[in-house]
Design a protein around this motif. Structure first.
Motif, short mmCIF file in Angstrom:
data_model
loop_
_atom_site.label_atom_id
_atom_site.label_comp_id
_atom_site.label_asym_id
_atom_site.label_seq_id
_atom_site.Cartn_x
_atom_site.Cartn_y
_atom_site.Cartn_z
N PHE B 188 4.77 -6.31 -0.46
CA PHE B 188 4.27 -7.34 0.45
C PHE B 188 3.46 -6.73 1.61
O PHE B 188 2.47 -7.29 2.05
CB PHE B 188 5.44 -8.15 1.03
N ASP B 191 -0.04 -5.02 0.19
CA ASP B 191 -1.02 -5.92 -0.39
C ASP B 191 -1.61 -6.80 0.70
O ASP B 191 -0.91 -7.64 1.26
CB ASP B 191 -0.31 -6.77 -1.46
N SER B 192 -2.87 -6.65 0.98
CA SER B 192 -3.49 -7.43 2.05
C SER B 192 -3.64 -8.90 1.65
O SER B 192 -4.07 -9.72 2.44
CB SER B 192 -4.84 -6.85 2.44
N GLY B 193 -3.31 -9.23 0.41
CA GLY B 193 -3.37 -10.62 -0.03
C GLY B 193 -2.00 -11.25 -0.16
O GLY B 193 -1.86 -12.33 -0.75
N SER B 194 -0.99 -10.60 0.39
CA SER B 194 0.38 -11.05 0.14
C SER B 194 0.78 -12.26 0.96
O SER B 194 1.81 -12.87 0.72
CB SER B 194 1.37 -9.92 0.44
N GLY B 195 0.01 -12.55 2.01
CA GLY B 195 0.41 -13.64 2.89
C GLY B 195 1.41 -13.21 3.95
O GLY B 195 1.76 -13.98 4.82
N THR C 137 1.93 -15.03 -3.43
CA THR C 137 1.08 -13.89 -3.07
C THR C 137 -0.29 -14.04 -3.72
O THR C 137 -0.41 -14.40 -4.89
CB THR C 137 1.72 -12.58 -3.56
N ASN C 138 -1.30 -13.74 -2.95
CA ASN C 138 -2.69 -13.79 -3.40
C ASN C 138 -3.18 -15.17 -3.81
O ASN C 138 -4.25 -15.28 -4.42
CB ASN C 138 -2.95 -12.77 -4.52
N GLY C 152 -3.06 -16.36 0.92
CA GLY C 152 -2.49 -15.04 1.17
C GLY C 152 -3.37 -14.06 1.90
O GLY C 152 -2.87 -13.22 2.66
N ASN C 153 -4.65 -14.15 1.73
CA ASN C 153 -5.56 -13.12 2.22
C ASN C 153 -5.48 -12.90 3.74
O ASN C 153 -5.69 -13.81 4.52
CB ASN C 153 -6.99 -13.52 1.83
N SER C 154 -5.20 -11.67 4.14
CA SER C 154 -4.92 -11.40 5.56
C SER C 154 -6.17 -11.54 6.42
O SER C 154 -6.08 -12.01 7.56
CB SER C 154 -4.31 -10.02 5.73
N ARG C 157 -6.55 -15.21 6.92
CA ARG C 157 -5.47 -15.74 7.77
C ARG C 157 -5.72 -15.42 9.24
O ARG C 157 -5.50 -16.25 10.11
CB ARG C 157 -4.11 -15.17 7.36
N THR C 169 5.95 -17.15 1.64
CA THR C 169 5.23 -16.61 0.49
C THR C 169 6.19 -15.96 -0.47
O THR C 169 7.00 -15.11 -0.07
CB THR C 169 4.20 -15.55 0.90
N TYR C 175 4.33 -9.64 -9.92
CA TYR C 175 3.89 -9.07 -8.64
C TYR C 175 4.41 -7.65 -8.46
O TYR C 175 3.70 -6.78 -7.97
CB TYR C 175 4.36 -9.94 -7.49
#
Lengths: 423, 423, 423, 423
Positions: B188, B191-195, C137-138, C152-154, C157, C169, C175
């Protein structure tokens, strides 16, 4: 650096504050007097920020406490039943609630002001099923996230590190010149397009301590109660600082003739300065499930013992009369100061033994308090910009103590206003 | 209704809980013993939910406390300097921090566990400029809104009446069978896409008390520390319940070899059961401005006095050795119980003097605790469904007390498992 | 600077993005072809990020649209009734819902993907009375605050500028290696101490487009549906990108055999690239009050017209068969590329016409897409680090177009992997 | 049930609303006229809630649009460059921005009003690093969570299903009788103890459409701008409904002489009723990273084409003059109605072609609108309690159309006030 203070500077967190205003190490205290390690005596017009309304180390409570400890009375009981707690419950009913025709259930949260406020907010939300709370400008209710969200001070709010939510701030009495703050409040509630939902509760102090000794008029308080009733909003009075006699009556709201739905008490409730807090709840909204709110030190029996002893002060009207007479004396004195020293650009504020002078001169109040400390008087400032120097003597202070304190205060004022004020 | 309990039922809020499990009125206590009004003696395997690790009314602390009160030592000092506080600061440095090669600043929030947690969360957010906190499944950190947001229990969370925010819950050690909970956590974070954003801090108990006596492995704790370092996340250990010797060492994390950035202490810190809390902070993140977090009872000198006296227990390894030896004895006993009474469907959990048995049988643990109370033993249950009966004896209990308690426990188990279990 | 692009650089916000990847000015398009101002032809393997599944300017729809406009059919009708809308409603019932034995009410939010997602989240919360949503996630669901909270994308966000709340999430299928993400999810739901409340809904894409062409297995989707049923959680399938044939069937979830409670459609729903969105809602949860969710362009009749025409593609299985056959061809081709060019360190992902290759080599996928553009092929990358180059041809592409595109792709790969990769 | 409406009742979600007020099926429209399936003609005083300021199916735009479609101009381009978009960008610079000495970057969010508002709020928070937005009572900004949080209407807010956060509502101009709402606003900003933090932005409509046709005075708007400048707060004008000529000038704020930092446009921007939105941003705060905010239909070329054609209306002052003259006529008419029919207890409100009558009589405005529909006039109501019947004719309506509409309106009023009003 004072070598005695070294351990504090080296070991204690930078968050420490009063030790910076009063840089000395205290040892002994009695009544309205405090002594430092070197034996210097101070008059206490601060009273632990309202936690020592009966003065320091009151002899009656002290005796009861020593007796209890000596006999190995249970010290820590959570919310198990103890004789000390039973005694407090009964005495609070008999001495405080019944004579005032009040009917509340007593809830014991963790023994601090912010814990009682948190319990009140949670209960109000649970009971009403609503999420918002209306708080008021310059209100102060504590430093945990729930209480901080209803606190106005921006420096303290920023300390949260997160946006504080589920709260709407409304103007306190007299907030904007020539405008009745209740017109706004009512308009916001009436108008379904206002963006302000009917809240679970309103929370207020009848006299705002940290916020600058702002005293709401009894009329405003009555109207607030009426607005709450009209909309089914719970009224929470945070009497942590203004209660327990500070403004002249046990509960600060008594002379306004209102009956809050929830009351938050702490500070001087234990009487002796030991941690204690209680939330009073209207019986029909006493809806927490067992343990739904709790806290390890909610059963501090030392506090039950001293708190019960402290209630003896309320068996007759001696204390109330003392406050009434001396309060007038203090207010007269402050009015005189404001007149005599126009350099203060001062306004006298407050009620009972919760009074102060707001100065328009930037930094002046802090200078006066600092000078007072030098001369042997402990007092602090409040307000969003520390613009108010405030007087919080013990409620049972005698004439000699009061006069001595006021003399030092005048000397401090004189000394400060004579000097050119610089920041 | 027991007439002595009537005042509680009539006057106290419905939120009261332990008095329902232990329906009697206590008067006197000493060490591991408690007596009710009628003089019935109880063995205490509850220890104030961890607030009485040295037993009740320890004589050494009692003497110091009475002496202090008798001499009118300052009782309530906020964060002014007092001799009692200086003594505590010095002694904590000398007896605890230095020998463990630890370097923390001491911060005094309001004197409860939830207040130290709130101070830690606020500080972590302020220092990092981030808003989220990672907490762990079945963590318990307190009942004010900030602490409650990092607490797992759904009943307690609902009591907030508002959605609890700025928190992500991650699985504690061994949360899902055959899965390494850290794989998830790291994935988590990586992963920059994990939320899931990089949080300000992670907060955890090394052994979860309220959550069901779940003990994290030292390996897991070390990995958590490494993950925190890798991502610049502050590690907060909430040692309110597991600390002060409860698991065998002063700080519960010592045997894991980790150094948290912030440590929360309360409960047994004062030693005598008086309210007290302290937040230890790594010096370079000691960044609160003066007064940015505060609380009226942060200067409870009675607690400073007893806490300083309590530190004498840590001057040598007598206490630690006692815990080690007796802990093994307790665990052996519990293993035997589980084997001897397969009806429990039990699993022994915990570490040091923070141990218990999780039963798969719905309601069984509560039945055992209720029976034990009847037979004169005070103990409670924990876990999301109260499925664990837990043993929290005083750390300095002697063999006689321990044996007596264990005997009652076996008798209670026997009595309960013999009856058909019904809900 | 290209003089034709100057007006964009001078006048348009810095937020513009695709014009940076495809720096040319387009004029005309047809089917899978696009032409820029200078007449250069491009093969389109991008299809408006999934909004042009039937290719550009489809002749059948074009004819209907021109006819409608020419006859002054009502263009903008909010949610008034229009003949064009009636036609769409009937045809969608007849061609899509009935043959699949589906029974949904059709709701028209503002005509964008994020608006249908917002309507779904609001409805789920209203219907269940719960506040949390479980996202994965993602996942990518849109850029308005509600949809962004479940994305999900930081980087995206952080663009919110506020903490995003009321969302948990959970790990998408596969995953973490060798761990069943559903074990984790179910444990959190089962355990009342997990800190994760039973949510109003779960929202997911069956194949994650922006998240990196991650395709959930049908088994995982079935289990998710079962978990939702078990706990009374609404299942929202966001089929904005994966729906309307992109993965091989009209709804992407058809082959998994599940029936979501709410379905979000947009992108290729109008067929012609005109803005349109629809939220399908199980009749028994169709509980919004009239106007409780709305939007000015919810009645875009041009879109009703082309969307109705587009449904003709679904009257028989020609299109589905074309996708099936050509999808295999594309996947075979990509597998060959990965084998032939091990420098890619590639993994083929996806389903239907929603496929791509994830490369472990930092920046490689972007280089391939850039080269492809140079050579006349439009395609983009996705995934948290743009690590996937993705192929989104029109569903009705012919062999010639497909071959031509794949040839350019191989040439691009070859050209890129031959050069030393630098960042 | 009307058999033509059956498909809507059977297939469409309960959320549909206008079809309930105007229960007929429309086919054809032109200018200010609409026809239903049966050929009945309606005068349109509703104009798509402000999305059809130039009337329906304007011939000039229609011609351009058909030409574009016929030639297979690119329809959907996301934020790739297209000739149609370049043309719009240039023309908007030349016809709108330059003559008004305005310098903004143009940002294209998803093509709806709520999407431009969301982009504005996100950008303001990002640029300032602050979280709060100040909105105003009875403001309406959209139905996605970000926009809904700044919307006042309680029914719509409740539809969110979650508490709406990071917003403070302040009183709009003239909110409370005899009180200057700006005194209140400024006091809250000045006072560091007010509980209201300096926000990222204020968002407002110069005339509130949904909120009840409340028109802010130019003086109030100027003061708001000054307050924003003083405190470094961004000023967002949501001109989605009041802009594009509705109040008499292209931007509604022109006569007030203010320059907002961010402007939200949608509704009539495309001119033809096709979905379109644009956010204008002061160049120095144009700080989104590429793609940090996006949306699939942000490149709707049909809208670029008609929007560019629509700008021809602004090349000279013909349209503005028509609005000015006819607006006075409408207002005079409404004043007459209020006088002639005192039963309305009406107040005329608004500016330009954004006018209406607020009636104190519960339900009356809805009755008048319903009667008008019966008689062939389309108009709607607004305000928190639908207390305002509002007139939104096309800006280019001719005398014949206007007179016909006003005649029907008077007939409707007459018919309604004659009957006893019942709910």
């Amino acid at each position: 650096m004072n070598k005695d203070l070294k351990i504090f500077e080296n070991s204690e967190s930078e968050v420490r504050s009063y030790v910076r205003s009063f840089p000395t190490v205290f040892t002994k205290t009695k009544g309205y007097k405090m002594w430092n390690k070197e034996g210097k005596e101070y008059i206490d017009f601060f009273s632990g920020a309202g936690a020592l309304n009966y003065g320091h180390n009151d002899d009656h409570m002290k005796e009861k406490l020593i007796e209890y400890i000596t006999n190995d009375g249970i010290t820590h009981s959570l919310d198990m039943a103890s004789v000390a707690k039973a005694t407090f419950l009964e005495k609070f009913q008999d001495v405080i609630l019944k004579p005032r025709d009040l009917d509340y259930k007593m809830m014991f949260p963790g023994p601090t002001g912010t814990n009682t406020v948190e319990s009140a907010l949670k209960l109000a939300r649970k009971v009403t099923g609503r999420t918002d709370i209306i708080s008021f400008t310059n209100g102060f209710h504590g430093m945990t996230i729930g209480s901080l969200s209803v606190t106005g001070n921006s420096m303290k709010r920023k300390g949260a590190g997160i946006p504080l939510q589920n709260v709407v701030t409304m103007p306190y009495d007299n907030y904007v010149n020539d405008q009745d703050s209740l017109d706004y409040l009512e308009r916001f509630l009436e108008d379904s397009g206002s963006g302000v939902a009917i809240p679970a509760a309103m929370i207020l102090e009848t006299v705002q301590g940290e916020g600058g000794i702002n005293a709401a008029s009894f009329e405003w308080l009555k109207k607030i109660e009426a607005v709450c009733k009209r909309w089914g909003i719970l009224l929470i009075v945070d009497d942590v600082q203004a209660g327990i006699g500070r403004t002249g009556t046990f509960f600060s709201f008594e002379p306004a003739g209102i009956k809050p739905d929830i009351i938050c008490l702490s500070k001087s409730l234990s009487g002796y300065g030991t941690p204690f807090a209680m939330t009073l709840v209207r019986p029909d909204i006493d809806k927490f499930a067992p343990g739904e709110h709790n806290g390890t030190f909610r059963g501090n029996n030392h506090a039950f013992v001293t708190a019960a002893a402290a209630l003896d002060y309320w068996k007759d009207d001696t204390l109330e009369n003392n406050i009434k007479i001396k309060s007038q004396k203090i207010i007269d004195f402050l009015e005189k100061m404001v007149e005599k020293y126009p350099e203060i650009k001062g306004e006298v504020r407050g009620r009972g033994f919760m009074v102060g002078v707001a100065s328009e001169v930037d930094g002046l109040s802090n200078k006066i308090a600092a000078k007072a400390f030098e001369l042997g008087l402990i007092m602090e400032t409040s307000g969003p910009n520390d613009e108010v120097f405030k007087l919080f003597p013990a409620l049972n202070i005698d004439d000699e103590g009061l006069n001595k304190g006021l003399d030092i205060l005048e000397e401090s004022i004189k000394s400060v206003v004579k000097k050119p004020v610089t920041n």
